[in-house]
Design an enzyme around this catalytic site. Structure first.
Site, mmCIF file in Angstrom:
data_model
loop_
_atom_site.group_PDB
_atom_site.id
_atom_site.type_symbol
_atom_site.label_atom_id
_atom_site.label_comp_id
_atom_site.label_asym_id
_atom_site.label_seq_id
_atom_site.Cartn_x
_atom_site.Cartn_y
_atom_site.Cartn_z
ATOM 1 N N SER A 36 -103.550 -56.191 -148.539
ATOM 2 C CA SER A 36 -102.993 -55.772 -149.905
ATOM 3 C C SER A 36 -103.866 -55.179 -150.450
ATOM 4 O O SER A 36 -104.923 -55.298 -150.777
ATOM 5 C CB SER A 36 -102.833 -57.063 -150.583
ATOM 6 O OG SER A 36 -101.836 -58.060 -149.997
ATOM 7 N N GLU A 58 -106.243 -54.379 -155.859
ATOM 8 C CA GLU A 58 -106.853 -55.604 -155.296
ATOM 9 C C GLU A 58 -108.313 -55.064 -154.652
ATOM 10 O O GLU A 58 -109.456 -55.857 -154.602
ATOM 11 C CB GLU A 58 -106.186 -56.511 -154.327
ATOM 12 C CG GLU A 58 -107.035 -57.518 -153.778
ATOM 13 C CD GLU A 58 -106.454 -58.532 -152.658
ATOM 14 O OE1 GLU A 58 -104.929 -58.501 -152.826
ATOM 15 O OE2 GLU A 58 -107.022 -58.997 -151.880
ATOM 16 N N ARG A 64 -107.034 -64.235 -157.482
ATOM 17 C CA ARG A 64 -107.969 -63.033 -156.672
ATOM 18 C C ARG A 64 -109.174 -62.481 -157.666
ATOM 19 O O ARG A 64 -109.734 -61.507 -157.668
ATOM 20 C CB ARG A 64 -107.100 -61.888 -156.409
ATOM 21 C CG ARG A 64 -106.063 -61.825 -155.185
ATOM 22 C CD ARG A 64 -106.797 -61.964 -154.048
ATOM 23 N NE ARG A 64 -105.654 -62.013 -152.953
ATOM 24 C CZ ARG A 64 -104.665 -62.994 -152.462
ATOM 25 N NH1 ARG A 64 -104.977 -64.137 -153.118
ATOM 26 N NH2 ARG A 64 -103.936 -62.773 -151.555
#
Ligand code: EPU
Length: 337
Positions: free
Chosen positions: A236, A332, A164
């Protein structure tokens, strides 16, 4: 070029927060982007480039310029017996790209089906799911330096991809705006279906094809993740923490059922959803902020939640996880404001 003043971003963030931006600018091509970047007013203003807004949390109104690309198109730039190289405009809807590739019989991104957002942001964020990350297929990324206005083509290595993460997310690097991404897809697909419950879901289908993998992934995502059109969320909310194996083994002595995935030599990834659930948050709500009952890693806007309220709940989750496990979980989602 579209320019709006005091513009609501409600449709541009998947939490559906009704925040406003002082200016909203949408450019159709690289020439229009160049004009915006060179503008003195733009240079003086606070600016933020958004994609589909599926990974953003606006804490308050944005007193600056929000930029959005309208650069679209999917072009075959190279084709061999084995593969195709596609050049894709950053504003293409990521899942439309996946659907197109699957319909053509080109493999490599079928596991990344049904992920909200746009192609440019997918390359910045290194989206991932079911054992695949977009970095696995990215060959090059075209981007403009916001300070020098120069165009640069980054190779996959230069994108410095990680879980990520990429060069483009590192705040210490010059800010770049991605205009096109290049992905190489396989005309003789190799399937990667061993991740978690994908294999189990696929057993319901008569054979493994690009289309059935896509259908299975969509089916799992629909079961586990709320549709942002119905319930505001940003997927998420936290990343899965990566910890040294030694530390994990110590924790395992106290929490014997703590799951983990290998994350390279000497490291493991612990599902943040499990940590959050263990702290008792799953299915709970605080005001209009909920922790999704089917996946504790997802925070949802139950109605009129404000950005700072979502951030407060996120903070109490982080604290609880740290107090219980000594593990720090990081968002995130990108906070703005
Ligand atoms: N789990 C729980 N309780 C929960 C949620 C998860 O115990 O409430 C545990 C279970 O053990 C489960 C494990 O966590 O087996 C993993 O859960 P899941 O397969 O749902 O995956 P994840 O690790 O929570 C990651 C990505 C998702 C991606 C899935 C599938 C991150 C931060 N998230 O989630 O990506 O779809 O794997 O590959 O890496 C996103 O980034 O927005 C996103 C949705």
């Amino acid at each position: 070029m579209k320019i709006e003043e005091n513009y609501s971003l409600e449709k541009h963030n998947t939490f559906h927060l009704p925040v406003k931006t002082r200016w909203f600018m949408e450019y159709a091509d690289e020439e229009e982007l160049g004009r915006i970047l060179r503008d003195e007013y733009f240079q003086e203003c606070l600016s933020l480039h958004i994609g589909g807004g599926s990974n953003l949390l606006f804490i308050n109104d944005f007193n600056g310029i929000v930029l959005h690309s309208q650069i679209k198109g999917i072009f075959v730039v190279e084709e061999t017996d084995d593969s195709v190289l596609l050049r894709i405009g950053a504003a293409e809807i990521w899942d439309d790209v996946v659907a197109y590739a699957v319909s053509k019989g080109w493999g490599g991104i079928e596991n990344l089906s049904h992920i909200p957002g746009e192609a440019g942001a997918a390359a910045v964020q290194n989206i991932g799911a079911y054992g695949t990350e977009v970095k696995d297929v990215i060959e090059k990324v075209e981007a403009y330096n916001q300070l020098t206005f120069e165009k640069r083509t980054f190779t996959n290595e230069e994108c410095l991809y990680d879980y990520r993460h990429s060069f483009f997310k590192n705040e210490h690097n010059d800010p770049y705006i991605v205009t096109y991404i290049y992905i190489r897809l396989n005309k003789k697909p190799r399937f990667s279906v061993n991740y978690g419950n994908l294999k189990e879901e696929l057993s319901k289908y008569p054979e493994i094809t690009l289309q059935t993998v896509r259908d299975a992934v969509i089916s799992i995502r629909r079961q586990k993740l709320p549709d942002p059109k119905e319930l505001g969320n940003a997927g998420s909310f936290f990343m899965n923490p990566v910890i040294p194996v030694g530390r994990y083994e110590k924790l395992k002595e106290r929490f014997s059922d703590m799951p983990s995935y290998s994350a390279g030599e000497g490291k493991v990834k612990v599902p943040a959803g499990w940590l959050i659930e263990q702290c008792g948050f799953r299915g709970k709500s605080h005001g209009a902020v909920g922790v999704y009952e089917k996946q504790a890693l997802v925070l949802v806007n139950l109605g009129e939640a404000k950005g700072h309220e979502i951030a407060l709940v996120a903070e109490s989750i982080r604290t609880a996880v740290y107090d219980r496990f000594g593990i720090e979980i990081m968002p995130e989602v990108k906070y703005v404001g």
